[in-house]
Write a protein that holds these residues in place. Structure first.
Motif, PDB file in Angstrom:
ATOM      1  N   VAL A  37       0.864  -1.177   0.000  1.00 22.22           N
ATOM      2  CA  VAL A  37       0.000   0.000   0.000  1.00 22.22           C
ATOM      3  C   VAL A  37       0.901   1.227   0.000  1.00 22.22           C
ATOM      4  O   VAL A  37       1.837   1.310   0.808  1.00 22.22           O
ATOM      5  CB  VAL A  37      -0.924   0.026   1.228  1.00 22.22           C
ATOM      6  CG1 VAL A  37      -1.803   1.275   1.219  1.00 22.22           C
ATOM      7  CG2 VAL A  37      -1.791  -1.228   1.269  1.00 22.22           C
ATOM      8  N   GLU A  38       0.647   2.152  -0.899  1.00 19.78           N
ATOM      9  CA  GLU A  38       1.504   3.343  -1.005  1.00 19.78           C
ATOM     10  C   GLU A  38       0.671   4.599  -1.168  1.00 19.78           C
ATOM     11  O   GLU A  38      -0.330   4.605  -1.890  1.00 19.78           O
ATOM     12  CB  GLU A  38       2.469   3.200  -2.181  1.00 19.78           C
ATOM     13  CG  GLU A  38       3.446   4.366  -2.318  1.00 19.78           C
ATOM     14  CD  GLU A  38       4.664   4.017  -3.144  1.00 19.78           C
ATOM     15  OE1 GLU A  38       5.444   3.153  -2.700  1.00 19.78           O
ATOM     16  OE2 GLU A  38       4.834   4.599  -4.232  1.00 19.78           O
ATOM     17  N   ALA A  39       1.092   5.661  -0.484  1.00 19.97           N
ATOM     18  CA  ALA A  39       0.484   6.989  -0.615  1.00 19.97           C
ATOM     19  C   ALA A  39       1.540   7.927  -1.169  1.00 19.97           C
ATOM     20  O   ALA A  39       2.682   7.953  -0.695  1.00 19.97           O
ATOM     21  CB  ALA A  39      -0.014   7.492   0.734  1.00 19.97           C
ATOM     22  N   VAL A  62      -3.016   0.105  -4.140  1.00 20.01           N
ATOM     23  CA  VAL A  62      -2.861  -1.197  -3.501  1.00 20.01           C
ATOM     24  C   VAL A  62      -2.404  -2.179  -4.572  1.00 20.01           C
ATOM     25  O   VAL A  62      -3.017  -2.267  -5.649  1.00 20.01           O
ATOM     26  CB  VAL A  62      -4.171  -1.681  -2.861  1.00 20.01           C
ATOM     27  CG1 VAL A  62      -3.971  -3.061  -2.237  1.00 20.01           C
ATOM     28  CG2 VAL A  62      -4.670  -0.693  -1.823  1.00 20.01           C
ATOM     29  N   ASP A  63      -1.312  -2.893  -4.278  1.00 20.54           N
ATOM     30  CA  ASP A  63      -0.712  -3.820  -5.233  1.00 20.54           C
ATOM     31  C   ASP A  63      -0.569  -5.182  -4.555  1.00 20.54           C
ATOM     32  O   ASP A  63      -0.111  -5.270  -3.418  1.00 20.54           O
ATOM     33  CB  ASP A  63       0.656  -3.278  -5.669  1.00 20.54           C
ATOM     34  CG  ASP A  63       1.334  -4.136  -6.708  1.00 20.54           C
ATOM     35  OD1 ASP A  63       1.353  -3.718  -7.878  1.00 20.54           O
ATOM     36  OD2 ASP A  63       1.883  -5.209  -6.361  1.00 20.54           O
ATOM     37  N   HIS A  64      -0.963  -6.260  -5.253  1.00 20.24           N
ATOM     38  CA  HIS A  64      -0.849  -7.601  -4.671  1.00 20.24           C
ATOM     39  C   HIS A  64      -0.274  -8.576  -5.688  1.00 20.24           C
ATOM     40  O   HIS A  64      -0.697  -8.611  -6.853  1.00 20.24           O
ATOM     41  CB  HIS A  64      -2.210  -8.115  -4.210  1.00 20.24           C
ATOM     42  CG  HIS A  64      -2.158  -9.484  -3.603  1.00 20.24           C
ATOM     43  ND1 HIS A  64      -1.638  -9.712  -2.334  1.00 20.24           N
ATOM     44  CD2 HIS A  64      -2.533 -10.702  -4.090  1.00 20.24           C
ATOM     45  CE1 HIS A  64      -1.718 -11.008  -2.064  1.00 20.24           C
ATOM     46  NE2 HIS A  64      -2.241 -11.629  -3.109  1.00 20.24           N
ATOM     47  N   ILE A  74      -4.523  -1.451  -8.227  1.00 21.63           N
ATOM     48  CA  ILE A  74      -5.558  -0.448  -8.464  1.00 21.63           C
ATOM     49  C   ILE A  74      -5.095   0.851  -7.818  1.00 21.63           C
ATOM     50  O   ILE A  74      -4.588   0.848  -6.692  1.00 21.63           O
ATOM     51  CB  ILE A  74      -6.937  -0.891  -7.925  1.00 21.63           C
ATOM     52  CG1 ILE A  74      -7.998   0.164  -8.277  1.00 21.63           C
ATOM     53  CG2 ILE A  74      -6.892  -1.193  -6.437  1.00 21.63           C
ATOM     54  CD1 ILE A  74      -9.413  -0.305  -8.026  1.00 21.63           C
ATOM     55  N   THR A  75      -5.231   1.941  -8.565  1.00 18.33           N
ATOM     56  CA  THR A  75      -4.694   3.237  -8.144  1.00 18.33           C
ATOM     57  C   THR A  75      -5.767   4.305  -8.263  1.00 18.33           C
ATOM     58  O   THR A  75      -6.518   4.333  -9.241  1.00 18.33           O
ATOM     59  CB  THR A  75      -3.502   3.635  -9.040  1.00 18.33           C
ATOM     60  OG1 THR A  75      -2.509   2.627  -8.978  1.00 18.33           O
ATOM     61  CG2 THR A  75      -2.896   4.961  -8.597  1.00 18.33           C
TER      62      THR A  75
END
Length: 240
Positions: A37-39, A62-64, A74-75
């Motif tokens: 998870v990145e902001a 969120v990347d999986h 999804i961004t």
């Protein structure tokens, strides 16, 4: 010799000829079962009257990793232009593929397919395809990204757009310090001169933080007339 190679690479960056302030020179690797998870926050300044002047962008993704070769992301992007409200801009849906592994080939190669769905009247949407290379050399790491995009749907125009990103960093303990270049050529069927394209160049610093967090920050100066004069970024992420 290795220092000379690194310096030559960095000095060449501006001359390799859009990237927003929340863009990065990402790596190609995928890890099965890993969720990230990145902001991101980015800010640009430019000539008065430019759409990039005092412009704030934010992004959350969120990347999986579903396998060792495939991850999905999804961004959500937000945007605030000078004098306007802070509002949602677009959603991105991405598939990431880890094609070649450095253990077998000496470098990592990845590919990405991305669909950008613009919000409301901000059309058109777009489809992007990209190649991502990461080459290790002792404490150094070199990343290259080549992307093409095509507008689709309402208000779309014909023609492919091309972009190149390059980054070189050196490891210092838990941190990496280096330089990166972002180069947007625009539509290939309407190629113009260097000053009408967006070319940016500057330092990048990234590494680990307490509580299993990581960061990336940097500054890029516009080195062509069409590019924003100043770009600042800060990313914070956590992997599970």
């Amino acid at each position: 010799m290795k220092v000379l190679i690194f310096l030559l690479f960095l000095f060449a960056l501006p001359h390799i000829a859009f990237a927003g302030t929340v863009s990065s020179v990402s790596g190609p690797t995928v890890t099965k079962g890993k969720t990230k998870v990145e902001a991101r926050v980015g800010y640009s300044e430019d000539d008065d009257g430019s759409s990039s002047d005092e412009r704030l962008r934010t992004q959350v993704y969120v990347d999986h990793g579903f396998t060792d070769m495939f991850a999905a992301r999804i961004t959500a992007d937000q945007d605030k232009r000078k004098g306007d409200n802070y509002e949602h801009d677009n959603l991105d849906f991405m598939g990431r593929f880890h094609v070649l592994n450095k253990g077998d080939y000496g470098f990592d190669l990845g590919a990405r397919v991305q669909y950008t769905m613009k919000d409301g009247d901000k059309k058109p949407d777009s489809v992007k395809l990209g190649l991502y290379e990461q080459i290790p050399y002792e404490d150094y790491q070199f990343r290259f990204v080549q992307r093409i995009s095509h507008e689709v749907g309402e208000d779309s125009d014909g023609g492919l757009s091309a972009e190149l990103r390059v980054q070189g960093t050196k490891k210092f303990g838990d941190y990496r310090l280096g330089l990166e270049g972002f180069h947007d050529f625009g539509k290939l069927n309407e190629l113009s001169g260097y000053s009408d394209q967006e070319h940016e160049f500057g330092p990048v610093f990234k590494g680990k933080l307490p509580y299993d967090l990581s960061f990336e920050t940097g500054y890029r100066a516009g080195i062509s007339k069409a590019a924003p004069d100043h770009n600042f970024k800060l990313f914070i992420s956590r992997s599970f």
